[in-house]
Design a protein around this motif. Structure first.
Motif, PDB file in Angstrom:
ATOM      1  N   SER A 193       0.825  -1.205   0.000  1.00  0.00           N
ATOM      2  CA  SER A 193       0.000   0.000   0.000  1.00  0.00           C
ATOM      3  C   SER A 193       0.857   1.252   0.000  1.00  0.00           C
ATOM      4  CB  SER A 193      -0.926   0.009   1.226  1.00  0.00           C
ATOM      5  OG  SER A 193      -0.158  -0.023   2.419  1.00  0.00           O
ATOM      6  N   LEU A 194       0.225   2.318  -0.387  1.00  0.00           N
ATOM      7  CA  LEU A 194       0.801   3.666  -0.315  1.00  0.00           C
ATOM      8  C   LEU A 194      -0.151   4.487   0.532  1.00  0.00           C
ATOM      9  CD1 LEU A 194       1.781   4.940  -3.878  1.00  0.00           C
ATOM     10  CD2 LEU A 194       3.257   4.740  -1.881  1.00  0.00           C
ATOM     11  N   ALA A 195       0.405   5.321   1.386  1.00  0.00           N
ATOM     12  CA  ALA A 195      -0.461   6.218   2.150  1.00  0.00           C
ATOM     13  C   ALA A 195       0.133   7.616   2.136  1.00  0.00           C
ATOM     14  CB  ALA A 195      -0.620   5.725   3.592  1.00  0.00           C
ATOM     15  N   SER A 196      -0.710   8.579   1.856  1.00  0.00           N
ATOM     16  CA  SER A 196      -0.251   9.971   1.852  1.00  0.00           C
ATOM     17  C   SER A 196      -1.443  10.898   2.015  1.00  0.00           C
ATOM     18  CB  SER A 196       0.475  10.302   0.541  1.00  0.00           C
ATOM     19  OG  SER A 196       0.767  11.685   0.481  1.00  0.00           O
ATOM     20  N   LYS A 197      -1.209  12.001   2.703  1.00  0.00           N
ATOM     21  CA  LYS A 197      -2.265  12.998   2.854  1.00  0.00           C
ATOM     22  C   LYS A 197      -2.206  14.044   1.748  1.00  0.00           C
ATOM     23  CE  LYS A 197      -4.134  13.565   6.969  1.00  0.00           C
ATOM     24  NZ  LYS A 197      -4.950  12.353   7.010  1.00  0.00           N
ATOM     25  N   ASN A 198      -1.257  13.886   0.817  1.00  0.00           N
ATOM     26  CA  ASN A 198      -1.169  14.829  -0.292  1.00  0.00           C
ATOM     27  C   ASN A 198      -2.124  14.400  -1.411  1.00  0.00           C
ATOM     28  OD1 ASN A 198      -0.200  15.979  -2.870  1.00  0.00           O
ATOM     29  ND2 ASN A 198       1.344  16.925  -1.550  1.00  0.00           N
ATOM     30  N   LYS A 199      -3.207  15.121  -1.552  1.00  0.00           N
ATOM     31  CA  LYS A 199      -4.286  14.737  -2.478  1.00  0.00           C
ATOM     32  C   LYS A 199      -3.814  14.726  -3.938  1.00  0.00           C
ATOM     33  CE  LYS A 199      -7.608  14.836   0.740  1.00  0.00           C
ATOM     34  NZ  LYS A 199      -7.883  13.519   1.355  1.00  0.00           N
ATOM     35  N   GLU A 200      -3.003  15.699  -4.291  1.00  0.00           N
ATOM     36  CA  GLU A 200      -2.533  15.800  -5.678  1.00  0.00           C
ATOM     37  C   GLU A 200      -1.702  14.564  -6.029  1.00  0.00           C
ATOM     38  OE1 GLU A 200      -2.955  17.299  -8.296  1.00  0.00           O
ATOM     39  OE2 GLU A 200      -1.119  17.338  -9.493  1.00  0.00           O
ATOM     40  N   PHE A 201      -0.805  14.195  -5.120  1.00  0.00           N
ATOM     41  CA  PHE A 201       0.017  13.004  -5.330  1.00  0.00           C
ATOM     42  C   PHE A 201      -0.862  11.770  -5.484  1.00  0.00           C
ATOM     43  CE2 PHE A 201       1.910   9.252  -3.293  1.00  0.00           C
ATOM     44  CZ  PHE A 201       2.988   9.028  -4.135  1.00  0.00           C
ATOM     45  N   MET A 202      -1.825  11.613  -4.592  1.00  0.00           N
ATOM     46  CA  MET A 202      -2.680  10.425  -4.632  1.00  0.00           C
ATOM     47  C   MET A 202      -3.491  10.371  -5.931  1.00  0.00           C
ATOM     48  SD  MET A 202      -1.923   8.668  -2.010  1.00  0.00           S
ATOM     49  CE  MET A 202      -3.180   7.573  -1.345  1.00  0.00           C
ATOM     50  N   ALA A 203      -3.937  11.509  -6.402  1.00  0.00           N
ATOM     51  CA  ALA A 203      -4.716  11.544  -7.649  1.00  0.00           C
ATOM     52  C   ALA A 203      -3.847  11.099  -8.825  1.00  0.00           C
ATOM     53  CB  ALA A 203      -5.258  12.957  -7.883  1.00  0.00           C
ATOM     54  N   GLN A 204      -2.569  11.487  -8.783  1.00  0.00           N
ATOM     55  CA  GLN A 204      -1.659  11.099  -9.868  1.00  0.00           C
ATOM     56  C   GLN A 204      -1.386   9.595  -9.822  1.00  0.00           C
ATOM     57  OE1 GLN A 204      -0.792  13.013 -12.309  1.00  0.00           O
ATOM     58  NE2 GLN A 204      -1.508  14.958 -11.504  1.00  0.00           N
ATOM     59  N   ILE A 205      -1.143   9.085  -8.619  1.00  0.00           N
ATOM     60  CA  ILE A 205      -0.871   7.648  -8.482  1.00  0.00           C
ATOM     61  C   ILE A 205      -2.099   6.830  -8.904  1.00  0.00           C
ATOM     62  CG2 ILE A 205      -0.427   5.785  -6.818  1.00  0.00           C
ATOM     63  CD1 ILE A 205       2.079   7.298  -7.303  1.00  0.00           C
ATOM     64  N   LEU A 206      -3.274   7.344  -8.576  1.00  0.00           N
ATOM     65  CA  LEU A 206      -4.498   6.618  -8.936  1.00  0.00           C
ATOM     66  C   LEU A 206      -4.581   6.381 -10.451  1.00  0.00           C
ATOM     67  CD1 LEU A 206      -7.198   5.326  -8.156  1.00  0.00           C
ATOM     68  CD2 LEU A 206      -8.254   7.599  -8.262  1.00  0.00           C
ATOM     69  N   LYS A 207      -4.071   7.327 -11.235  1.00  0.00           N
ATOM     70  CA  LYS A 207      -4.099   7.138 -12.698  1.00  0.00           C
ATOM     71  C   LYS A 207      -3.275   5.913 -13.105  1.00  0.00           C
ATOM     72  CE  LYS A 207      -2.702  11.285 -13.919  1.00  0.00           C
ATOM     73  NZ  LYS A 207      -2.334  12.416 -14.785  1.00  0.00           N
ATOM     74  N   LEU A 208      -2.146   5.725 -12.440  1.00  0.00           N
ATOM     75  CA  LEU A 208      -1.336   4.532 -12.741  1.00  0.00           C
ATOM     76  C   LEU A 208      -2.053   3.264 -12.264  1.00  0.00           C
ATOM     77  CD1 LEU A 208       2.347   5.611 -11.925  1.00  0.00           C
ATOM     78  CD2 LEU A 208       1.257   5.403 -14.154  1.00  0.00           C
ATOM     79  N   CYS A 209      -2.704   3.381 -11.113  1.00  0.00           N
ATOM     80  CA  CYS A 209      -3.472   2.232 -10.607  1.00  0.00           C
ATOM     81  C   CYS A 209      -4.578   1.864 -11.596  1.00  0.00           C
ATOM     82  CB  CYS A 209      -4.089   2.538  -9.243  1.00  0.00           C
ATOM     83  SG  CYS A 209      -2.860   2.718  -7.931  1.00  0.00           S
ATOM     84  N   GLN A 210      -5.237   2.864 -12.130  1.00  0.00           N
ATOM     85  CA  GLN A 210      -6.306   2.590 -13.097  1.00  0.00           C
ATOM     86  C   GLN A 210      -5.743   1.985 -14.371  1.00  0.00           C
ATOM     87  OE1 GLN A 210      -8.012   6.533 -13.163  1.00  0.00           O
ATOM     88  NE2 GLN A 210      -9.561   6.016 -11.619  1.00  0.00           N
ATOM     89  N   ALA A 211      -4.561   2.427 -14.772  1.00  0.00           N
ATOM     90  CA  ALA A 211      -3.956   1.897 -16.003  1.00  0.00           C
ATOM     91  C   ALA A 211      -3.675   0.404 -15.874  1.00  0.00           C
ATOM     92  CB  ALA A 211      -2.670   2.650 -16.326  1.00  0.00           C
ATOM     93  N   ARG A 212      -3.256  -0.032 -14.679  1.00  0.00           N
ATOM     94  CA  ARG A 212      -2.986  -1.466 -14.508  1.00  0.00           C
ATOM     95  C   ARG A 212      -4.191  -2.204 -13.930  1.00  0.00           C
ATOM     96  NH1 ARG A 212      -4.109  -1.019  -9.372  1.00  0.00           N
ATOM     97  NH2 ARG A 212      -2.432  -0.930  -7.838  1.00  0.00           N
ATOM     98  N   LEU A 213      -5.302  -1.525 -13.896  1.00  0.00           N
ATOM     99  CA  LEU A 213      -6.627  -2.054 -13.583  1.00  0.00           C
ATOM    100  C   LEU A 213      -6.850  -2.384 -12.108  1.00  0.00           C
ATOM    101  CD1 LEU A 213      -7.031  -4.227 -16.806  1.00  0.00           C
ATOM    102  CD2 LEU A 213      -7.881  -1.905 -16.398  1.00  0.00           C
ATOM    103  N   SER A 214      -6.147  -3.393 -11.584  1.00  0.00           N
ATOM    104  CA  SER A 214      -6.409  -3.714 -10.187  1.00  0.00           C
ATOM    105  C   SER A 214      -5.357  -4.645  -9.613  1.00  0.00           C
ATOM    106  CB  SER A 214      -7.791  -4.368 -10.025  1.00  0.00           C
ATOM    107  OG  SER A 214      -7.821  -5.638 -10.644  1.00  0.00           O
ATOM    108  N   VAL A 215      -5.423  -4.810  -8.299  1.00  0.00           N
ATOM    109  CA  VAL A 215      -4.593  -5.762  -7.551  1.00  0.00           C
ATOM    110  C   VAL A 215      -5.468  -7.006  -7.354  1.00  0.00           C
ATOM    111  CG1 VAL A 215      -3.533  -6.112  -5.263  1.00  0.00           C
ATOM    112  CG2 VAL A 215      -3.227  -3.934  -6.483  1.00  0.00           C
ATOM    113  N   PRO A 216      -4.858  -8.214  -7.318  1.00  0.00           N
ATOM    114  CA  PRO A 216      -5.670  -9.433  -7.238  1.00  0.00           C
ATOM    115  C   PRO A 216      -6.745  -9.378  -6.166  1.00  0.00           C
ATOM    116  CG  PRO A 216      -3.399 -10.033  -7.622  1.00  0.00           C
ATOM    117  CD  PRO A 216      -3.418  -8.541  -7.425  1.00  0.00           C
ATOM    118  N   THR A 217      -7.944  -9.732  -6.561  1.00  0.00           N
ATOM    119  CA  THR A 217      -9.119  -9.628  -5.701  1.00  0.00           C
ATOM    120  C   THR A 217      -9.022 -10.548  -4.485  1.00  0.00           C
ATOM    121  OG1 THR A 217     -10.336  -9.246  -7.757  1.00  0.00           O
ATOM    122  CG2 THR A 217     -11.649  -9.641  -5.772  1.00  0.00           C
TER     123      THR A 217
END
Lengths: 397, 397
Positions: free
Chosen positions: B245-269
């Motif tokens: 996991s990644l944890a951060s209170k910086n919203k801008e950073f998290m929004a950017q990382i989320l784009k990479l997470c979406q690109a690779r779709l998901s972590v095993p369910t």
């Protein structure tokens, strides 16, 4: 606080805004048939879950970085049945086709290098490329032509000194196109003549409905420059397993990719144990699934083309249809479907296709439809879509 | 065929050659105690496997790109118990700490940017950095000083206009160092004064044996620039789950990382479903594991420092010891242990530490030991190591 320009250039998911429209519609009691996502509804073979449940190890250890031997063997056997002669050593297990594609871009391209991709293409190709500074040079294909490839000259003229590879999905996401033997030969010729890699994303290879399928894995003349990206996600309806693979007979390439595999340590052990069983699934499973999707395609396609002005050749693979509509903005049309239209309290959600294009301005009047609903629901959804489109066009007059 | 220079610069695994030595030794009937790898032998909580086995879904679907809500909630609760006030929205699920680190480098650095890392460091930091063109600027720490940080000036002088972050593991892999409150304050001050991000790899945070632990997650003044990398791998002996996991209170950073997470779709369910239960494990599990490792450390450490000339301060965290030996080449010493030494047919395999350094020439006389064997085996292995080292030094006279 500095954020890299490369990550800023990764496109945000465009479907999010539309999903708020669909959530809003559902809140008002509307039923929404989702044709916007590629999440199949087909049952995952039980053997996957059973293999995982019967694990007897007390300690969940790292798997080998290259993947479990048994899984690499199973994938080798799968290919061999199609006369694609990969050895176990030619195969690496990756975290889904996604990680495979990501690692390919890093391994083949430096920052500023480029790859050719027929557009429309799977939009995450953009995200992987942008995040590591790789430029995509789109080769535009057309709805009028069933999204088949343009003439060789048109492709070759895109190549420059920084072009490293041709990447495509075949069968195609989002178009459903299946390239002919001649098209595969043309790609191979271009790659040889211009010293390019071929990254063949063949995750939909079992979803071919009419005629032959030519895998790049079977083209001897380019076997040293072909990389096959594959995955269990769609094949066995196991998207959540995140088990993908890379296959290549190029030893140097594989050695380089292995370093990245070692850096991220391993792919989940249990999911690999399950995936071994998936690859042992009786072929009748895949045949049944193929038959089911073919019927679904026909249901959706036949309804869609009843609307005058819709441009759509019948796609022959994957489980998608891209259609060009006689509308100005597919995005507005989808919003209208969700917000202002229903038949007996039901509506439908296609995916606007603009996000699948790299060339500015293209795809604005196109939608992608995923036929991932059972036939009964799909028949209803198709009818709603047809009538919705007719009503929308009427408004516009 | 072009291979990118960036992937060529990713270091190959250095342990491979030594593993052929150990395979050779085993072939000759020698027993080898492996102290070279960080794969714990502790039992994974049964609840992990049970949760996965009790899955009732027929279709293994993609999970949300940001991770399962339940898992993000469970991690939030875990942090909250330590007075680290992350919300669910501050947490993303990644494919192990590895993917978390990889995404951080892409998000914070463009090609040519650099990050500061105290050396010796986890060698895969190098792989992640090199593969995406990020330079590592090492801050050298010393065995003589227990691998604690140097003075502030020494760190600050490494910073230039392209420095984006300070990255470190705490407790440290490979050193076992736990930074003091004062060191954490110094890092925070430097980050604030020079506008840097802090990437705190805290995957070993439960493995602290003497005294306090200060998490970067609890330092209010830098909460907008701190990123916590975490994982279930070591904490719950679930390395093969690949849940980080990644944890951060910086919203801008998290929004950017989320784009990479979406690109690779998901972590095993399924692995996420299992991980939810891990985070519910009774605290006594972690206490027992901590006690066990502490005892192991003492067994190994006390034996090791009996040899005159060994430089090693007692480490206070993780499950590693780095020791400076009175030898020219730790690599030669390890090869000798495997090839030419045994006590009653048994020998031991440490890991040469050179690969943990970025500065050329450092670490050649150091080894890393992972105390991941049960106490009985570890006692034997420690004795063999001590006597092996003594015999090797005798040879050298």
């Amino acid at each position: 606080m500095n954020i890299s320009s490369r990550i800023k250039s990764v496109p945000a998911s465009t479907i999010m805004e539309l999903l708020t429209y669909s959530a809003e519609a559902k809140k008002k009691g509307k039923k929404v048939y989702h044709l916007n996502i590629g999440q199949p509804d087909i049952i995952t073979p039980k053997s996957f879950f059973e293999a995982i449940s019967s694990n007897k190890e007390d300690v969940l250890e790292y798997a080998l970085s290259e993947g479990l031997d048994e899984l690499r063997e199973a994938i080798k056997r799968y290919y061999n049945e199609y006369n694609i002669d990969f050895e176990k050593e030619d195969i690496l297990i990756l975290n889904g086709g996604s990680e495979a594609l990501f690692f390919c871009m890093i391994a083949l391209c430096n920052e500023g290098d480029n790859i050719l991709i027929p557009e429309p293409f799977y939009s995450n190709y953009n995200s992987f490329a942008n995040s590591v500074g790789v430029e995509i040079k789109p080769i535009t294909t057309l709805a009028e032509n069933g999204f088949h490839l343009p003439k060789k000259e048109e492709i070759v003229e895109k190549i420059d000194s920084k072009t490293r590879a041709i990447l495509f999905s075949n069968p195609g996401n989002p178009t459903g196109v299946v390239y002919s033997k001649e098209e595969i030969k043309m790609i191979s010729d271009i790659a040889k003549e211009h010293d390019l890699w071929i990254i063949a994303d063949e995750v939909y290879r079992e979803f071919v409905y009419d005629g032959e399928y030519t895998s790049l894995g079977s083209v001897k003349e380019v076997e040293d420059r072909v990389i096959i990206v594959d995955s269990v996600s769609k094949r066995y309806s196991a998207c959540g397993a995140r088990i993908g693979s890379l296959a290549s007979k190029n030893k140097e390439f594989m050695a380089q990719i292995l370093k990245l595999c070692q850096a991220r340590l391993s792919v989940p052990t249990l999911e690999q144990i399950g995936a071994v069983e998936l690859y042992k699934t009786d072929k009748s499973y895949l045949q049944d699934v193929n038959k089911e999707y073919k019927e679904r395609r026909d249901v959706l396609y036949n309804e869609l083309v009843k609307v005058p002005g819709v441009i759509c050749k019948k796609p022959t693979g994957a489980f998608y249809i891209v259609a060009k509509l006689p509308v100005k903005s597919a995005d507005d049309f989808v919003k209208w479907l969700l917000k202002d239209f229903d038949i007996d309290g039901e509506t439908v959600m296609p995916c606007p296709a603009e996000g699948f294009y790299a060339t500015e301005g293209l795809g604005k009047d196109e939608i992608r439809l995923a036929y991932i609903l059972n036939k009964e629901d799909l028949a209803k959804a198709s009818k709603i879509l047809k009538e919705g489109l007719e009503a929308y066009l009427e408004l516009d007059k």
